[in-house]
Enzyme design. Structure first.
Site, PDB file in Angstrom:
ATOM      1  CE1 TYR A  22      39.488  51.684 -20.544  1.00 20.57           C
ATOM      2  CE2 TYR A  22      38.607  51.244 -22.742  1.00 20.57           C
ATOM      3  CZ  TYR A  22      39.465  50.920 -21.697  1.00 20.57           C
ATOM      4  OH  TYR A  22      40.286  49.826 -21.803  1.00 20.57           O
ATOM      5  CG  HIS A  97      45.319  50.660 -15.307  1.00 16.86           C
ATOM      6  ND1 HIS A  97      45.825  50.746 -16.584  1.00 16.86           N
ATOM      7  CD2 HIS A  97      46.319  50.208 -14.531  1.00 16.86           C
ATOM      8  CE1 HIS A  97      47.090  50.333 -16.567  1.00 16.86           C
ATOM      9  NE2 HIS A  97      47.413  50.014 -15.332  1.00 16.86           N
TER      10      HIS A  97
END
Ligand code: DQA
Length: 139
Positions: A22, A97
């Site tokens: 991430y 996402h």
């Protein structure tokens, strides 16, 4: 123009959480960048780790704003109720996402949100939020 970014569970830990997937940037710092880059847009932000709170927010924003950029995180793959909330509101929702959910575990390929959203962006990192925002502005 009013656009809301809504982030689901564990995204409050961006910058600290699984940084190999991430990245290192916190969402607060990314949001400041976005807000200064698009001063003409009233860009609000809501994050919750609680499914019902996300649904309450979608219902509230969904009849008042021009668009929602939604990363439902883990609830993407489990929450029929989130999908129903998106179907119930008036404003367009773009699913975002950070990671490529189709290149990860099998369970991440299921989304209860994609079919109710105008479009989905995945795998482009935090940049996906900006791309969604630009689409909503151009629209
Ligand atoms: C995520 C992908 C989800 O599968 C995961 O549960 C998340 C983050 C993403 O942004 O890549 O928490 O939504």
């Amino acid at each position: 123009m009013r656009i809301a970014i809504i982030n689901g569970p564990n995204l409050n830990l961006l910058g600290k959480r699984e940084t190999d997937i991430y990245g290192n940037q916190s969402f607060d710092s990314y949001l400041l960048e976005l807000q200064s880059k698009y001063p003409g847009v009233e860009l609000s932000y809501f994050q919750s780790n609680v499914e019902g709170e996300l649904i309450n927010e979608i219902q509230k924003i969904g009849f008042a704003y021009d668009g929602i950029i939604l990363n439902p995180a883990g609830y993407t793959h489990t929450s029929v109720a989130l999908g129903d909330a998106i179907a119930a509101i008036k404003c367009p929702v773009i699913e975002v996402h950070i990671s490529n959910v189709h290149a990860r575990e099998e369970f991440r390929k299921l989304s209860h949100v994609s079919g109710k959203s105008v479009g989905s962006i995945f795998g482009l990192g935090l940049k996906g939020y900006e791309l969604a925002l630009r689409w909503l502005i151009d629209k």
